[in-house]
Design an enzyme around this catalytic site. Structure first.
Site, PDB file in Angstrom:
ATOM      1  N   HIS A 125      37.364  46.286  41.142  1.00 42.34           N
ATOM      2  CA  HIS A 125      38.495  46.378  40.234  1.00 42.34           C
ATOM      3  C   HIS A 125      38.971  47.826  40.122  1.00 42.34           C
ATOM      4  O   HIS A 125      40.179  48.087  40.035  1.00 42.34           O
ATOM      5  CB  HIS A 125      38.116  45.868  38.850  1.00 42.34           C
ATOM      6  CG  HIS A 125      37.811  44.403  38.807  1.00 42.34           C
ATOM      7  ND1 HIS A 125      37.337  43.776  37.656  1.00 42.34           N
ATOM      8  CD2 HIS A 125      37.900  43.426  39.739  1.00 42.34           C
ATOM      9  CE1 HIS A 125      37.158  42.484  37.905  1.00 42.34           C
ATOM     10  NE2 HIS A 125      37.485  42.252  39.164  1.00 42.34           N
TER      11      HIS A 125
ATOM     12  N   ASP B  13      41.274  41.530  45.343  1.00 46.50           N
ATOM     13  CA  ASP B  13      39.865  41.553  44.940  1.00 46.50           C
ATOM     14  C   ASP B  13      39.049  40.687  45.895  1.00 46.50           C
ATOM     15  O   ASP B  13      39.078  39.465  45.812  1.00 46.50           O
ATOM     16  CB  ASP B  13      39.784  41.012  43.505  1.00 46.50           C
ATOM     17  CG  ASP B  13      38.433  41.238  42.856  1.00 46.50           C
ATOM     18  OD1 ASP B  13      37.561  41.834  43.494  1.00 46.50           O
ATOM     19  OD2 ASP B  13      38.263  40.813  41.702  1.00 46.50           O
TER      20      ASP B  13
ATOM     21  N   HIS C 189      29.430  32.064  33.718  1.00 44.45           N
ATOM     22  CA  HIS C 189      30.472  31.602  32.810  1.00 44.45           C
ATOM     23  C   HIS C 189      30.028  30.263  32.228  1.00 44.45           C
ATOM     24  O   HIS C 189      29.300  29.507  32.873  1.00 44.45           O
ATOM     25  CB  HIS C 189      31.793  31.349  33.544  1.00 44.45           C
ATOM     26  CG  HIS C 189      32.420  32.548  34.160  1.00 44.45           C
ATOM     27  ND1 HIS C 189      32.076  33.008  35.411  1.00 44.45           N
ATOM     28  CD2 HIS C 189      33.405  33.358  33.707  1.00 44.45           C
ATOM     29  CE1 HIS C 189      32.819  34.053  35.711  1.00 44.45           C
ATOM     30  NE2 HIS C 189      33.634  34.295  34.698  1.00 44.45           N
TER      31      HIS C 189
ATOM     32  N   GLU D 246      35.285  43.957  30.638  1.00 48.39           N
ATOM     33  CA  GLU D 246      35.365  44.271  32.071  1.00 48.39           C
ATOM     34  C   GLU D 246      36.802  44.588  32.466  1.00 48.39           C
ATOM     35  O   GLU D 246      37.663  43.707  32.451  1.00 48.39           O
ATOM     36  CB  GLU D 246      34.841  43.085  32.881  1.00 48.39           C
ATOM     37  CG  GLU D 246      34.858  43.307  34.372  1.00 48.39           C
ATOM     38  CD  GLU D 246      34.261  42.128  35.119  1.00 48.39           C
ATOM     39  OE1 GLU D 246      34.737  41.830  36.227  1.00 48.39           O
ATOM     40  OE2 GLU D 246      33.320  41.501  34.589  1.00 48.39           O
TER      41      GLU D 246
ATOM     42  N   ASP E 276      35.594  40.947  46.452  1.00 49.95           N
ATOM     43  CA  ASP E 276      34.247  40.641  45.948  1.00 49.95           C
ATOM     44  C   ASP E 276      33.207  40.600  47.067  1.00 49.95           C
ATOM     45  O   ASP E 276      32.469  39.635  47.220  1.00 49.95           O
ATOM     46  CB  ASP E 276      34.239  39.303  45.199  1.00 49.95           C
ATOM     47  CG  ASP E 276      34.873  39.398  43.832  1.00 49.95           C
ATOM     48  OD1 ASP E 276      34.816  40.481  43.229  1.00 49.95           O
ATOM     49  OD2 ASP E 276      35.449  38.398  43.372  1.00 49.95           O
TER      50      ASP E 276
END
Length: 439
Positions: A274, A310, A104, A235, A312
């Protein structure tokens, strides 16, 4: 800071050692970058990428606990630590042996008090990133803009009810696109973390969707204006942080893109964690996006199916990654996308070597999944079973249906002539048993 400072002392470049034992964790036992499978190297099929935000910006903090990961590159002023972080990241990329990374804009450089200051910080850090890319050969798989963390985006970015906020998001994306072109990024991702709603009572859904489409169209125009060649990706995620997000799953995004005439400009970046939050199976959105020619890249992680958020985690389940790789092979690969490890070590995994171990384990899992998928495809047993199952559409009346030349009147006439169809077994257990043979 001296550029020669080593952040991972004692860890050499990770090697392929197929005979290594179960306790040998800083080597690849399955991932052999140069191995050729179905005409391509393993490295080319997998196109691994390390994500910047989790691996180098993550602190281990969560809603219930403070920072647990204290990294040596997070020292000094924000700009000093940003430069240290970048050197640490490239040391990690080269020792791990990956060719790509993702970030990012606000991971790479700290946000300033004004847009101009933020852009100046980003220019300085990406100048250094470009130097390190040229020195190492590591490339950017994709860039994205953080349009969800700052308080200005608490009600969304492209869907914010205040046009002033939408304009700020547009200015930020404009700079992000410039940076992506500067660094030679192969893709640019949009993740709408707050593009949705918490309450339908204060939300004009139709207006917000129209505004988001207009935002994407502006991005398309600017990409064309600057002559950028990277692929745009969206996404999907069903919830979190919003109660409901507009990019709920693959089919929601595909429907949105087709409705607004954007489907020729975008593909999807699918994150399986997701997908499972949306109530689907691990591979569901990858398969669905691929079926529509819209699978562009994969954020390779996993979640805990018994949890509703989530997490991850690094993908270690061989069954899951085999299904993913089978789909990727069948569509001819992911390029210019790849397998990006949008995953974080657990907050309890505090040693620097844990960062390597997590990536090695996930890369080995995908290497095994690739080999499994190649065997499934090359053996042809499953494909022959599938061909037989759908064989009625390969000739006669079935072929007319496929070609679009039949009518409901034709179907009625066919049934009057041929009567009730016979029951045909779906053989689900047989397919599952055969699949397990390859795992």
């Amino acid at each position: 800071m001296a550029a020669a400072e080593e952040f991972f002392p004692g860890i050499a470049r990770i090697q392929y050692e197929p005979s290594a034992g179960p306790g040998d964790v800083l080597c690849f036992k399955h991932y052999n970058a140069d191995e050729v499978l179905m005409g391509r190297t393993m490295e080319d099929w997998l196109r691994f990428s390390v994500c910047y935000w989790h691996s180098f910006c993550g602190t281990g903090a969560d809603p219930f606990g403070f920072q647990t990961l204290h990294r040596p590159w997070n020292e000094g002023t924000p700009m000093e630590s940003a430069k240290k972080r970048l050197h640490a990241a490239f040391e990690f990329f080269t020792k791990l042996g990956v060719k790509y990374y993702t970030f990012h804009d606000r991971d790479m450089a700290p946000e300033g008090s004004t847009l101009e200051e933020s852009n100046k910080n980003l220019d300085e850090i990406t100048d250094l990133a470009l130097q390190l890319q040229n020195q190492t050969g590591v490339k950017v798989l994709w860039v994205t803009c953080n349009l969800f963390a700052h308080p200005r985006y608490m009600n969304g970015a492209a869907t914010n009810p205040d046009c002033h906020v939408l304009a700020y998001a547009g200015a930020q994306v404009k700079k992000g696109l410039d940076v992506a072109k500067k660094l030679g990024a192969e893709n640019f991702v949009f993740w709408g973390g707050r593009e949705g709603f918490l309450s339908i009572h204060n939300t004009d859904v139709a207006a917000e969707l129209n505004h988001m489409a207009a935002f994407f169209k502006m991005a398309v125009k600017y990409k064309e204006k600057i002559g950028a060649k990277f692929q745009f990706l969206i996404e999907p995620k069903p919830k979190e942080p919003c109660r409901h997000q507009y990019d709920y799953d693959a089919m929601s995004v595909i429907g949105f893109l087709k409705h607004y005439g954007l489907d020729s400009h975008f593909k999807l970046n699918i994150e399986p964690n997701h997908t499972t939050l949306a109530g689907h199976s691990y591979e569901h959105d990858i398969v669905m996006a691929s079926a529509f020619g819209m699978l562009g890249s994969v954020d390779s992680n996993t979640g805990s199916p018994d949890l509703g958020w989530d997490t991850d985690q690094f993908p270690m389940d061989i069954r899951n990654v085999t299904m993913v790789m089978k789909t990727i092979i069948e569509q001819g690969g992911l390029q210019p996308g790849g397998l990006n490890f949008d995953a974080k070590v657990r907050r309890e995994s505090t040693d620097l070597e844990d960062l390597f171990i997590a990536h090695v384990g996930a890369m080995d899992a995908f290497a095994r999944g690739l080999r499994n998928a190649v065997r499934i495809i090359e053996d042809g047993i499953v494909s022959e079973m599938m061909k037989k199952r759908y064989s009625s559409f390969s000739h006669g009346f079935g072929l007319k249906v496929v070609e679009g030349s039949s009518s409901l009147e034709d179907m009625e006439a066919f049934i009057k002539q041929n009567g009730e169809p016979k029951i045909t077994s779906g053989k689900q257990e047989k397919y599952e048993l055969i699949f397990n043979h390859y795992i």
